[in-house]
Design a protein around this motif. Sequence first.
Motif, mmCIF file in Angstrom:
data_model
loop_
_atom_site.group_PDB
_atom_site.id
_atom_site.type_symbol
_atom_site.label_atom_id
_atom_site.label_comp_id
_atom_site.label_asym_id
_atom_site.label_seq_id
_atom_site.Cartn_x
_atom_site.Cartn_y
_atom_site.Cartn_z
ATOM 1 N N ARG A 1 -1.835 -2.795 -6.301
ATOM 2 C CA ARG A 1 -1.329 -1.451 -5.434
ATOM 3 C C ARG A 1 -2.647 -0.834 -5.240
ATOM 4 N NH1 ARG A 1 3.905 -0.207 -5.678
ATOM 5 N NH2 ARG A 1 5.329 -1.350 -7.131
ATOM 6 N N TYR B 1 -0.433 0.690 -0.006
ATOM 7 C CA TYR B 1 -0.083 -0.800 0.253
ATOM 8 C C TYR B 1 0.069 -1.495 -1.135
ATOM 9 C CZ TYR B 1 -1.560 -0.206 5.318
ATOM 10 O OH TYR B 1 -1.698 0.072 6.427
ATOM 11 N N ARG B 2 0.775 -2.582 -0.940
ATOM 12 C CA ARG B 2 0.922 -3.550 -2.097
ATOM 13 C C ARG B 2 0.308 -5.098 -1.858
ATOM 14 N NH1 ARG B 2 6.438 -4.263 -3.307
ATOM 15 N NH2 ARG B 2 6.032 -5.474 -5.096
ATOM 16 N N THR C 1 -3.203 5.293 3.418
ATOM 17 C CA THR C 1 -1.891 4.740 3.207
ATOM 18 C C THR C 1 -1.822 3.819 2.077
ATOM 19 O OG1 THR C 1 -1.712 4.771 5.777
ATOM 20 C CG2 THR C 1 -0.264 3.256 4.463
ATOM 21 N N LEU D 1 1.780 -5.808 1.854
ATOM 22 C CA LEU D 1 3.297 -5.196 1.992
ATOM 23 C C LEU D 1 2.974 -3.776 1.890
ATOM 24 C CD1 LEU D 1 5.377 -6.988 -0.855
ATOM 25 C CD2 LEU D 1 5.308 -7.394 1.519
ATOM 26 N N ASP D 2 3.987 -2.883 2.676
ATOM 27 C CA ASP D 2 3.894 -1.417 2.597
ATOM 28 C C ASP D 2 4.583 -1.033 1.594
ATOM 29 O OD1 ASP D 2 6.588 -1.528 3.688
ATOM 30 O OD2 ASP D 2 6.088 -0.805 5.720
ATOM 31 N N GLU D 3 4.832 0.318 1.518
ATOM 32 C CA GLU D 3 5.441 0.995 0.278
ATOM 33 C C GLU D 3 6.900 0.746 0.296
ATOM 34 O OE1 GLU D 3 3.816 4.932 -1.424
ATOM 35 O OE2 GLU D 3 3.925 5.427 0.558
ATOM 36 N N GLN D 4 7.204 0.392 1.578
ATOM 37 C CA GLN D 4 8.780 0.125 1.399
ATOM 38 C C GLN D 4 9.063 -1.478 1.212
ATOM 39 O OE1 GLN D 4 7.604 2.295 4.044
ATOM 40 N NE2 GLN D 4 8.299 3.909 2.276
ATOM 41 N N ASP D 5 7.989 -2.219 0.746
ATOM 42 C CA ASP D 5 8.127 -3.701 0.593
ATOM 43 C C ASP D 5 8.343 -4.397 1.998
ATOM 44 O OD1 ASP D 5 7.800 -3.599 -1.912
ATOM 45 O OD2 ASP D 5 9.851 -3.837 -2.699
ATOM 46 N N HIS D 6 7.778 -3.812 2.892
ATOM 47 C CA HIS D 6 7.906 -4.552 4.509
ATOM 48 C C HIS D 6 6.599 -5.314 4.625
ATOM 49 C CE1 HIS D 6 10.846 -1.256 5.669
ATOM 50 N NE2 HIS D 6 11.526 -2.345 5.234
#
Length: 414
Positions: free
Chosen positions: A94, A68-69, A66, A32-37
Amino acid sequence: MPRLILGHTTHNSIKIWLRGSERWPAAFVELLDEQDHPVGVIKKVLTEAEEFFTSVIELTQLQANTAYRVKVSFAKTKSAKPDERIRDAYTEGRFKTFSSPGNGAPFRFLFGSCNLHSLGLVARPDKAWVRISQIARDNNASFMLHCGDQIYADIPLSPPIDIDHYRRKYLDAWEDCVPARRALTELPHYMILDDHEITNNFDLQMQAKGRDTDALLRIAMKAYWEFQHSHNPNTTGGAYEYHYRFDCGDASFFVMDTRYHRDSSIGRMLDENQEADLLRWIGQNPKKLKFIVSGVPFVGAVLRDGNDKWSHSAFDNQRARILKRILDVGASNIIFLTGDMHTSYHATLDISEGEQTIRIHELMSSPINQITPKTKLQQSFHADLESELPGLKIRSTIDPHSFYGDHSNVMVVS
């Protein structure tokens, strides 16, 4: 049970270590990206009992610098639907990818060694790992280097030739200590063994002392692969090679294996392939900032337990070849990183051959957790020692103001 470790990272990839179980062998890895996408598709892997249900997935085509999660869940089969999957504690990590090579971006990392975990309440490492997490967050650390003795297979007793014994030691270090389990998910981790991953002061000469060295080594390294080396960078060379290289920003790292091939009877700390690889690497772009990781001190001249270290005369020829290469190519920005001695310091080594001279550095950080008594500099090291190696004169100096002989500690390098 440790279920997730963040491993080798680059500007566009990361290795994710995970561990399933007999009941839940199928693993699902979601990025996932920082916006949980969601980023890309969910990766699926079926872990196997032969590997103690451990596996590594490499995620690629990521963006540099960048955040990420990553989330890991488990199920009975790879075809399990989302509502059939389960999550365990600390299965979400993370991380931040490294900056693009060549951009000169600053970074920080942690390093340490010697994680005593095998004596229950007598020496619990929980407090140390809580502090490590805090230090990593406060310094926005890019990664952590573990320089050896991540487990103590030989404490409190000499290890049996039993794979389950070694696997239990990893679970003791990283499962029973919940703060360690959490820290392994908070930033990327690089690891290399020292002796306690096998047994104290391991040397292939042990065969002469009555131990079945081959069997012990085979069992210990099987567990080492499962829990540590599998999420390191890919090793150059053939089978049974455990050294590796990686870059972060504008710095390069060479992580030496000083144990698997060690045979003091023939003056060998590094096998022939590893030594050749190291000498080539030293000569490539010699003015670049370079870190060399060693399981035992390379620069510091040791008094206590000296037969086990680079300063022992058995290793003079190999040590001299490495130093001669550094001198010949003018590699003046080399820093050794080490642990092992349950102290910390900054040391320098002046190398000379005729009119040619160069200085290199060494940082030691150890132990993460131990019960050994407080140590003074003069008890373990020569603070200032001039000596000779084949064809070279050297002077090893430890800054007394940098010396720390108490517990516990890790070091932050900026």
